[in-house]
Design an enzyme around this catalytic site. Structure first.
Site, mmCIF file in Angstrom:
data_model
loop_
_atom_site.group_PDB
_atom_site.id
_atom_site.type_symbol
_atom_site.label_atom_id
_atom_site.label_comp_id
_atom_site.label_asym_id
_atom_site.label_seq_id
_atom_site.Cartn_x
_atom_site.Cartn_y
_atom_site.Cartn_z
ATOM 1 N N GLU A 153 18.279 44.379 -3.212
ATOM 2 C CA GLU A 153 19.067 44.788 -4.387
ATOM 3 C C GLU A 153 18.869 43.838 -5.571
ATOM 4 O O GLU A 153 19.048 44.220 -6.723
ATOM 5 C CB GLU A 153 20.559 44.893 -4.026
ATOM 6 C CG GLU A 153 21.315 43.592 -3.782
ATOM 7 C CD GLU A 153 21.196 43.049 -2.352
ATOM 8 O OE1 GLU A 153 20.222 43.391 -1.653
ATOM 9 O OE2 GLU A 153 22.071 42.250 -1.952
ATOM 10 N N HIS A 204 17.331 40.386 0.403
ATOM 11 C CA HIS A 204 18.226 41.153 -0.478
ATOM 12 C C HIS A 204 17.409 41.974 -1.485
ATOM 13 O O HIS A 204 17.185 41.514 -2.615
ATOM 14 C CB HIS A 204 19.155 40.198 -1.230
ATOM 15 C CG HIS A 204 20.183 39.570 -0.347
ATOM 16 N ND1 HIS A 204 21.408 40.151 -0.100
ATOM 17 C CD2 HIS A 204 20.160 38.442 0.381
ATOM 18 C CE1 HIS A 204 22.100 39.390 0.721
ATOM 19 N NE2 HIS A 204 21.360 38.347 1.040
ATOM 20 N N CYS A 260 20.581 41.801 5.141
ATOM 21 C CA CYS A 260 20.874 40.435 5.560
ATOM 22 C C CYS A 260 21.870 40.433 6.733
ATOM 23 O O CYS A 260 21.493 40.741 7.856
ATOM 24 C CB CYS A 260 21.348 39.622 4.355
ATOM 25 S SG CYS A 260 21.079 37.853 4.605
HETATM 26 N N1 GLN Z 1 25.850 34.949 7.067
HETATM 27 C C1 GLN Z 1 24.510 35.320 7.334
HETATM 28 C C2 GLN Z 1 23.555 34.138 7.282
HETATM 29 O O1 GLN Z 1 23.860 33.104 6.766
HETATM 30 C C3 GLN Z 1 24.034 36.399 6.384
HETATM 31 C C4 GLN Z 1 23.972 35.951 4.961
HETATM 32 C C5 GLN Z 1 23.886 37.094 3.994
HETATM 33 O O2 GLN Z 1 24.176 38.235 4.309
HETATM 34 N N2 GLN Z 1 23.513 36.804 2.779
HETATM 35 O O3 GLN Z 1 22.454 34.237 7.773
#
Ligand code: GLN
Length: 555
Positions: A529, A527, A393
């Site tokens: 994970e 994600h 992410c």
């Molecule tokens: N802050 C980033 C976004 O909003 C990444 C979010 C995250 O890593 N879950 O896109």
């Protein structure tokens, strides 16, 4: 459906409810206890469902700092939930849903919406019965053919916030009948070194408090650093009004995956079956869990992965990530040692000094500017030194920014998340497609529950490393983000050696990047994970750990 109709409905199906409360102190591991009991019951052929009721006032943990609450777990249906739902999924394998997690914030929101709508027909709205009915409604909703519904009540008995929940479950025991409901109370037996004794008094007091709310526990699960002598068990049983064989020791385990095995050995599942009068139940088969514990205790080797993030002071913030790495290790018969690296500190340090002893580098999800330059430094190190790298992410977004800055030469490449004047390689998403419907967001809109959340499909480029890893060209993964790499930079990225190898089915959103001229460099917008389980390790983690093991042989 009214609450009375729901109760009638449930009375005609077979679901039995187990409520798990906690006493003495917080952080007793009620979530793990609930998940472990569910696993053991599953292994005896029962269908289980796990639910969490959180007494705090936030609608969900989505807007809370990870330091307050640890990780925000995201379900397929896009619910931002307590990290205990992660334990539930990892142990039971049952994907959690919106209907499995509730907070006081949601309960009150529902009650107030109904009041505004005029649904209460002129009544005065009160905690009892309106709030408690809403809690009961949640507990009884969306149940079909489950044998057991395990509901964990967050917090500690005695908390003001928890009282409506205890009243609601007391009422349910009355309405559904005690034979359909079991109360398990998790407590702590502190060990006083000077006296060489485990102390039962806090447990006695905590049970008294529960009894004041009209709840008589049927089982007490005692967290204890040492074996509980029989006479202490007898004392707890006598003073707490619980059968002696239902006083179960929950000793500290070397791995969380050993907990179901330990509980079963202690007779927890037998006690549950006995309580509900279930006969001829197959014995628990925990051989798969025994295999996992065996690998964890006797690995072929150890590999060190550096995780560069900003919440390294509170590892609960990276709960699923930590577990997914452990799972990746299990699949390779290896122990994964995580070196937690504070990204903010790394900014002022020499990357080589901090990173030369790790075999793989992972930059996890995150929000906000603090520590980002440290993350970018770690990514540059991984890219240049051919160290296996997984960016998740925010970690993927930073990997793209790093390549843009250092390879494409766009020095002010950045994200609009915190630098409005940058070359916006990563920008705010205001529109995207969800199951054929357009989702629209505004810059100044609410922060709670408005991200791109939950499972989305992603198409993989044939022949790419990720397609090989997944063994498929179409995947579904969970998201939680508001910003996105801007597709218009694709050709510059390509020229800089980074390819987009996964994208949303409409082709508009880049979901995965890879550097092909690198042993293992992958960034994912989702994600992975969150979907990894000890019995089904996530392929990306299995492959990343494997690449890191191979690299460790070179170090
Ligand atoms: N802050 C980033 C976004 O909003 C990444 C979010 C995250 O890593 N879950 O896109």
């Amino acid at each position: 459906m009214t609450i009375n109709e729901k109760i009638k409905n449930i009375l005609s199906n077979k679901a039995k409810f187990i409520f798990i409360t906690g006493g003495v102190v917080s952080s007793l591991g009620k979530g793990l206890a609930s998940a472990s009991l569910a696993t053991v019951l599953q292994s005896r052929g029962f269908k289980v469902r796990l639910r969490k009721l959180d007494p705090y006032l936030n609608v969900d943990p989505g807007t809370m700092s990870p330091y307050q609450h640890g990780e925000v777990f995201v379900t397929d249906d896009g619910t931002e939930a307590d990290l205990d739902l992660g334990h539930y999924e990892r142990f039971s394998g049952v994907p959690a849903k919106r209907a499995d997690s509730v907070t006081t914030g949601i309960i009150y929101q529902r009650v107030i919406d109904k009041e505004r709508h005029g649904d209460y027909l002129g009544a005065t709205i009160q905690v009892v019965p309106h709030v408690t009915n809403e809690i009961k409604d949640f507990i009884l909703s969306d149940i079909t053919d489950e044998d057991f519904v395990l509901c964990e009540i967050g917090g500690t008995v005695g908390d003001i916030e928890g009282q409506p929940y205890l009243e609601a479950i007391r009422q349910l025991a009355y309405e559904l009948g005690r034979e359909r409901i079991m109360f398990i109370h998790v407590t702590l037996l502190p060990y006083i070194g000077a006296a060489g004794e485990l102390k039962t008094k806090p447990t006695q007091h905590s049970v008294k408090q529960l009894q004041e709310y009209g709840i008589q526990p049927d089982m007490i699960l005692c967290r204890s650093p040492i074996q509980i002598p029989e006479n202490e068990k007898r004392k707890i049983a006598l003073f707490c009004n619980v059968r002696e064989e239902n006083v179960i020791a929950a000793l500290d385990a070397s791995s969380i995956y050993e907990v179901p095995i330990n509980y079963s050995k202690e007779g927890m599942d037998d006690a549950v079956c006995r309580y509900f009068g279930l006969k001829d139940v197959p014995a628990a088969d925990l051989s798969k869990w025994e295999h996992i514990v065996n690998v964890l205790k006797n690995p072929e080797g150890t590999v060190t992965i550096g995780v560069v993030g900003k919440y390294t002071q509170l590892l609960e913030a990276y709960k699923s990530l930590n577990e997914a790495l452990v799972h990746g290790g299990i699949a390779n018969n290896y122990k994964v040692k995580i070196k937690w690296i504070d990204s903010e500190k790394l900014e002022g340090e020499d990357a080589e000094a901090e990173l030369s002893d790790v075999s793989g580098i992972l930059v996890p999800g995150g929000f906000g500017q603090r520590g980002t330059e440290g993350k970018i430094k770690a990514i540059k190190y991984a890219r240049e030194n051919k160290v296996p790298f997984l960016g998740i992410c925010f970690g993927m977004q930073m990997a793209v920014i790093e390549t843009m800055r250092d390879v494409a030469g766009i020095k002010n490449a950045g994200t609009t998340e915190f630098s409005p004047d940058c070359e916006a390689v990563v920008g705010l998403m205001t529109e995207w497609d969800k199951d054929g419907a357009k989702q629209i967001r505004h810059k100044d809109g609410d922060l709670g529950g408005t991200m791109r959340l939950g499972a989305y499909e992603c198409e993989l480029e044939s022949g790419s490393k990720v397609a090989q890893i997944y063994g498929s060209n179409k995947i579904s993964e969970r998201h939680r983000h508001r910003y996105e790499v801007n597709m218009k930079y694709e050709s510059v990225l390509n020229k800089s050696g980074m390819s987009i190898t996964g994208r949303s089915p409409d082709g508009k959103l880049p979901e995965i990047v890879e550097i092909k001229d690198h042993p293992w460099f992958i960034g994912v917008q989702f994600h992975p994970e969150l979907k990894s389980r000890p019995l089904a390790p996530h392929p990306l983690f299995v492959s990343f750990v494997k690449a890191s093991i191979n690299n460790s042989r070179l170090i």
